[in-house]
Design a protein around this motif. Structure first.
Motif, PDB file in Angstrom:
ATOM      1  N   SER A  21     -40.985   4.711  -1.191  1.00 33.09           N
ATOM      2  CA  SER A  21     -41.599   3.482  -1.711  1.00 33.09           C
ATOM      3  C   SER A  21     -42.924   3.750  -2.418  1.00 33.09           C
ATOM      4  O   SER A  21     -43.303   3.004  -3.325  1.00 33.09           O
ATOM      5  N   ARG A  25     -47.109  -5.809   2.984  1.00 31.26           N
ATOM      6  CA  ARG A  25     -45.740  -6.124   3.415  1.00 31.26           C
ATOM      7  C   ARG A  25     -44.806  -5.097   2.807  1.00 31.26           C
ATOM      8  O   ARG A  25     -44.989  -4.687   1.659  1.00 31.26           O
ATOM      9  N   TRP A  26     -43.804  -4.711   3.587  1.00 33.88           N
ATOM     10  CA  TRP A  26     -42.951  -3.606   3.137  1.00 33.88           C
ATOM     11  C   TRP A  26     -41.498  -3.841   3.490  1.00 33.88           C
ATOM     12  O   TRP A  26     -41.152  -3.977   4.659  1.00 33.88           O
ATOM     13  N   ASN A  27     -40.654  -3.870   2.455  1.00 32.56           N
ATOM     14  CA  ASN A  27     -39.217  -3.859   2.661  1.00 32.56           C
ATOM     15  C   ASN A  27     -38.779  -2.411   2.530  1.00 32.56           C
ATOM     16  O   ASN A  27     -38.592  -1.894   1.430  1.00 32.56           O
ATOM     17  N   GLY A  48     -41.898  -1.128  -3.633  1.00 29.47           N
ATOM     18  CA  GLY A  48     -41.282  -1.711  -2.453  1.00 29.47           C
ATOM     19  C   GLY A  48     -42.317  -2.356  -1.552  1.00 29.47           C
ATOM     20  O   GLY A  48     -41.992  -2.965  -0.540  1.00 29.47           O
ATOM     21  N   GLY A 102     -35.195  -2.093   6.197  1.00 24.63           N
ATOM     22  CA  GLY A 102     -35.484  -3.522   6.115  1.00 24.63           C
ATOM     23  C   GLY A 102     -36.963  -3.818   6.264  1.00 24.63           C
ATOM     24  O   GLY A 102     -37.788  -2.904   6.292  1.00 24.63           O
ATOM     25  N   GLU A 103     -37.278  -5.100   6.345  1.00 19.39           N
ATOM     26  CA  GLU A 103     -38.668  -5.558   6.436  1.00 19.39           C
ATOM     27  C   GLU A 103     -39.319  -4.934   7.680  1.00 19.39           C
ATOM     28  O   GLU A 103     -38.837  -5.113   8.797  1.00 19.39           O
ATOM     29  N   THR A 104     -40.386  -4.175   7.464  1.00 18.72           N
ATOM     30  CA  THR A 104     -41.040  -3.434   8.555  1.00 18.72           C
ATOM     31  C   THR A 104     -42.521  -3.809   8.590  1.00 18.72           C
ATOM     32  O   THR A 104     -43.195  -3.731   7.569  1.00 18.72           O
TER      33      THR A 104
END
Ligand code: C2E
Ligand code: CA
Ligand code: CA
Ligand code: CA
Length: 284
Positions: free
Chosen positions: A33, A66-68, A38, A73-75
């Motif tokens: 990312s 925020r991190w997908n 991402g 997935g969303e972490t």
């Protein structure tokens, strides 16, 4: 926080056999990312609540990452920041977040409307880099963003090491007009001498203390009152974080806390939503 991270991984990622394979998956995904994107930012508004005003006034925000994560997935940051810290990737992450934020600020500065000050969380490791302040000031100049539009949140851990590079970075940033806040105040193990030694501007009282006010916990209130008095005596502005209830809010106002942040007044917002509300508040 570590326990929570582990439970989350156990709940959502049963395919990982153990903690270390989850960690290496996160590290790989972070590298991916950082190269390909991402990450997103949410901005949680910060409100001035000093008396003599009609009501809480939105004065800026804190940027929250925020991190997908690809494949995961969303972490949440409570999970991936400690992992990034354990590998040194957190420096790249700090630089990445700062670039994203400066991009937003540059847009807002060039379109002529009023501009907020937004804080970014910077890890202790970045402050060990002797050229951190220099690079950051360069980035701001390249993007025509005034240093006063940015503020930096660091934790007590950053100051504990008494390293000269951290102190030098703080002094250079402050001299350029960037305010520095001590984040999660009260949760570190540090001596308080740094509060006098360094040109800090703000003290953010950790949410664990705020959870104890406005109710029946007298000891909890005594602690927060003492923190507020100490900060005032040292000329530091105070910010209460994690304010969730009206009772907490009113108590803080009556005790003279300068600013609040928390779900009671606003959750973290999409950047476009934040700037719209901020400018609406200025136009009135
Ligand atoms: P923090 O710096 O203490 O940020 C505040 C955290 O509290 C955020 O969690 C925010 O969403 C949450 N919060 C805000 N209001 C309330 C409330 O009223 N009640 C409760 N219970 N929580 C509230 P988030 O976004 O999950 O971030 C967690 C931590 O991860 C942050 O704690 C910060 O230490 C770290 N972090 C987040 N973004 C970044 C980043 O860009 N860089 C670095 N180095 N760390 C980051
Ligand atoms: Ca923070
Ligand atoms: Ca905090
Ligand atoms: Ca925290």
């Amino acid at each position: 926080a570590k326990e929570l991270g582990r439970n989350r991984f156990a709940t959502f990622h049963p395919e990982f056999q153990d903690k270390s394979s989850h960690q290496s998956a996160v590290i790989q995904a972070l590298r991916h990312s950082l190269r390909n994107g991402g990450f997103r930012l949410k901005l949680q508004p910060k409100f001035d609540i000093r008396s003599g005003q009609s009501g809480p006034r939105m004065i800026g925000a804190e940027a929250l990452l925020r991190w997908n994560a690809p494949g995961l997935g969303e972490t949440p940051p409570d999970v991936f920041i400690p992992i990034a810290e354990s590998t040194g990737l957190v420096r790249e992450l700090d630089a990445h977040v700062t670039k994203m934020l400066v991009g937003l600020l540059a847009g807002w500065n060039s379109d002529g409307g009023p501009c907020p000050t937004v804080a970014v969380n910077i890890s202790a490791q970045s402050f060990q880099d002797t050229r951190f302040a220099e690079r950051l000031l360069e980035l701001l100049a390249q993007n025509a963003v005034p240093p006063t539009a940015l503020s930096i949140e660091i934790t007590e851990t950053t100051l504990m090491k008494r390293s000269s590079s951290a102190s030098d970075n703080i002094r250079s940033l402050r001299a350029a007009g960037i305010t520095i806040a001590i984040d999660d105040f009260g949760t570190g193990y540090s001596s308080l001498s740094y509060l006098q030694r360094l040109p800090l501007a703000e003290l953010k009282i950790d949410r664990s203390f705020i959870a104890r006010i406005g109710g029946r916990d007298r000891d909890g209130e005594v602690i927060v009152t003492a923190i507020l008095l100490m900060a005032q005596a040292l000329g530091l502005r105070t910010v209460a974080e994690g304010v969730e209830t009206d009772a907490q809010f009113e108590w803080l106002r009556s005790e003279g806390c300068d600013m609040v942040q928390g779900y009671f007044l606003s959750p973290p917002l999409e950047p476009q939503e934040f700037i719209r509300l901020y400018r609406e508040g200025r136009a009135r």
